[in-house]
Design an enzyme around this catalytic site. Sequence first.
Site, mmCIF file in Angstrom:
data_model
loop_
_atom_site.group_PDB
_atom_site.id
_atom_site.type_symbol
_atom_site.label_atom_id
_atom_site.label_comp_id
_atom_site.label_asym_id
_atom_site.label_seq_id
_atom_site.Cartn_x
_atom_site.Cartn_y
_atom_site.Cartn_z
ATOM 1 N N SER A 297 53.744 2.633 24.881
ATOM 2 C CA SER A 297 54.244 2.789 26.256
ATOM 3 C C SER A 297 53.212 2.495 27.334
ATOM 4 O O SER A 297 53.573 2.409 28.505
ATOM 5 C CB SER A 297 54.780 4.197 26.462
ATOM 6 O OG SER A 297 56.005 4.330 25.794
ATOM 7 N N LYS B 131 53.976 -0.306 29.524
ATOM 8 C CA LYS B 131 54.949 -0.185 30.626
ATOM 9 C C LYS B 131 54.287 -0.402 31.987
ATOM 10 O O LYS B 131 54.922 -0.856 32.926
ATOM 11 C CB LYS B 131 55.655 1.179 30.532
ATOM 12 C CG LYS B 131 56.578 1.248 29.299
ATOM 13 C CD LYS B 131 57.171 2.616 29.038
ATOM 14 C CE LYS B 131 58.039 2.564 27.756
ATOM 15 N NZ LYS B 131 58.482 3.868 27.295
ATOM 16 N N TYR C 119 61.569 -5.600 24.923
ATOM 17 C CA TYR C 119 60.987 -4.240 24.978
ATOM 18 C C TYR C 119 60.227 -3.887 23.691
ATOM 19 O O TYR C 119 59.096 -3.404 23.737
ATOM 20 C CB TYR C 119 62.107 -3.232 25.265
ATOM 21 C CG TYR C 119 61.630 -1.802 25.225
ATOM 22 C CD1 TYR C 119 60.846 -1.288 26.253
ATOM 23 C CD2 TYR C 119 61.940 -0.971 24.147
ATOM 24 C CE1 TYR C 119 60.380 0.016 26.214
ATOM 25 C CE2 TYR C 119 61.480 0.335 24.106
ATOM 26 C CZ TYR C 119 60.697 0.823 25.137
ATOM 27 O OH TYR C 119 60.229 2.113 25.087
ATOM 28 N N TYR D 146 55.339 11.392 31.151
ATOM 29 C CA TYR D 146 56.698 11.951 30.961
ATOM 30 C C TYR D 146 56.770 13.385 31.482
ATOM 31 O O TYR D 146 56.247 13.663 32.556
ATOM 32 C CB TYR D 146 57.112 11.867 29.488
ATOM 33 C CG TYR D 146 56.770 10.528 28.897
ATOM 34 C CD1 TYR D 146 57.474 9.392 29.300
ATOM 35 C CD2 TYR D 146 55.725 10.364 27.998
ATOM 36 C CE1 TYR D 146 57.146 8.141 28.800
ATOM 37 C CE2 TYR D 146 55.392 9.116 27.503
ATOM 38 C CZ TYR D 146 56.110 8.019 27.911
ATOM 39 O OH TYR D 146 55.791 6.793 27.427
ATOM 40 N N VAL E 118 52.832 6.450 22.574
ATOM 41 C CA VAL E 118 53.101 7.272 21.409
ATOM 42 C C VAL E 118 52.180 6.903 20.223
ATOM 43 O O VAL E 118 52.083 7.632 19.245
ATOM 44 C CB VAL E 118 54.621 7.205 21.095
ATOM 45 C CG1 VAL E 118 54.947 5.933 20.328
ATOM 46 C CG2 VAL E 118 55.111 8.432 20.395
HETATM 47 O O1 DON Z 1 60.544 3.260 22.759
HETATM 48 C C1 DON Z 1 59.857 3.653 21.863
HETATM 49 O O2 DON Z 1 60.284 4.441 21.051
HETATM 50 C C2 DON Z 1 58.430 3.197 21.700
HETATM 51 N N1 DON Z 1 58.382 1.855 21.329
HETATM 52 C C3 DON Z 1 57.590 3.450 22.911
HETATM 53 C C4 DON Z 1 57.508 4.858 23.169
HETATM 54 C C5 DON Z 1 56.277 5.410 23.728
HETATM 55 O O3 DON Z 1 55.143 4.994 23.552
HETATM 56 C C6 DON Z 1 56.553 6.673 24.388
HETATM 57 N N2 DON Z 1 55.397 7.426 24.476
HETATM 58 N N3 DON Z 1 54.836 8.318 24.521
#
Ligand code: DON
Length: 314
Positions: A68, A71, A195, A247, A265
């Site tokens: 993320s 982003k 994405y 978040y 993540v």
């Molecule tokens: O959308 C998802 O599940 C992941 N590819 C990205 C999520 C992410 O990194 C959220 N983070 N904390």
Amino acid sequence: MSMNSVPLGSIVQEIAEEMKLAGDRGAVADYIPQLASVSPWHFGMAIVDMDGECHVAGDAQVPFSIQSITKVFALTMALGAVGDALWHRVGREPSGSAFNSIVQLEWERGIPRNPFINAGAIVVSDILLSHYEPAEVIGEFLQFMRMLTGDDSVAIDQIVARSERDTGFRNVALANYMRAFGNIHHPVDKTLGVYFHQCSLSMDCRQLARAGRFLMTGGRNPDTGLSVVTPQRARRILALMMTCGHYDGSGEFAHRVGLPGKSGVGGGILAIAPRIASIAVWSPGLNDRGNSQLGTLALERLVQRTGWSVFGPG
Ligand code: DON
């Protein structure tokens, strides 16, 4: 405290040593099988300052899935493509809910709270697709990241991308739900193709800290002297990182660290001390909000020792 009086090299080393002893390392994300296989024992940190010096410690040169954190960069590209029109389709308020939450979307008629929760980032991917095919968007994105990093070896991990696609049921739901409200303009599989690939970018801490430099400098790429974004846009992206970058843990991160930051993540965090430093940390274990447990602790220790919090020393 002036920059020059801060012995950054030794601070980074000390913090990395302290993190080796940390008891609670958090839990590695397991909802994407490819991420679940990463060892929780990694810790890396890199700090690039305004003079271009890079201080690293631990696993700062081990690539990881920046997830993320991309982003921030995708938003930068999309703002470059459509300017402030982007804000008709995505909000700028903290969500107070999990990164992949769907509940708010119903009340708010398919307009995600901000570009850093999944729903918002999926709209950003859809905006990037406006004039191109998915492969072209991914190609542009990769080129943008290589330009910011000054390193052509930055690449997308295709195995992670496939793993995301095969397990990203929530993201499919979010995209379809927003399509029902008219806020996704392309076939959902194309938008998500962008994405998922974007999220699967691999970088090490050193590269990531370098990629964040344009946010430290007020929009300029230090390698070329050219403007990446205007100072106003850099300032606004940093504001979003401060309010929405972690978040439903964004308030806690501001409280403990006090720097604009964006987590992923995979356990990475990019944090910016405006006009001072671009900082990347990585430790794969996450806290209960999905943000790196030791990454946050390391940044907290860094601001305590340097006085770099935007809210002042202490
Ligand atoms: O959308 C998802 O599940 C992941 N590819 C990205 C999520 C992410 O990194 C959220 N983070 N904390």
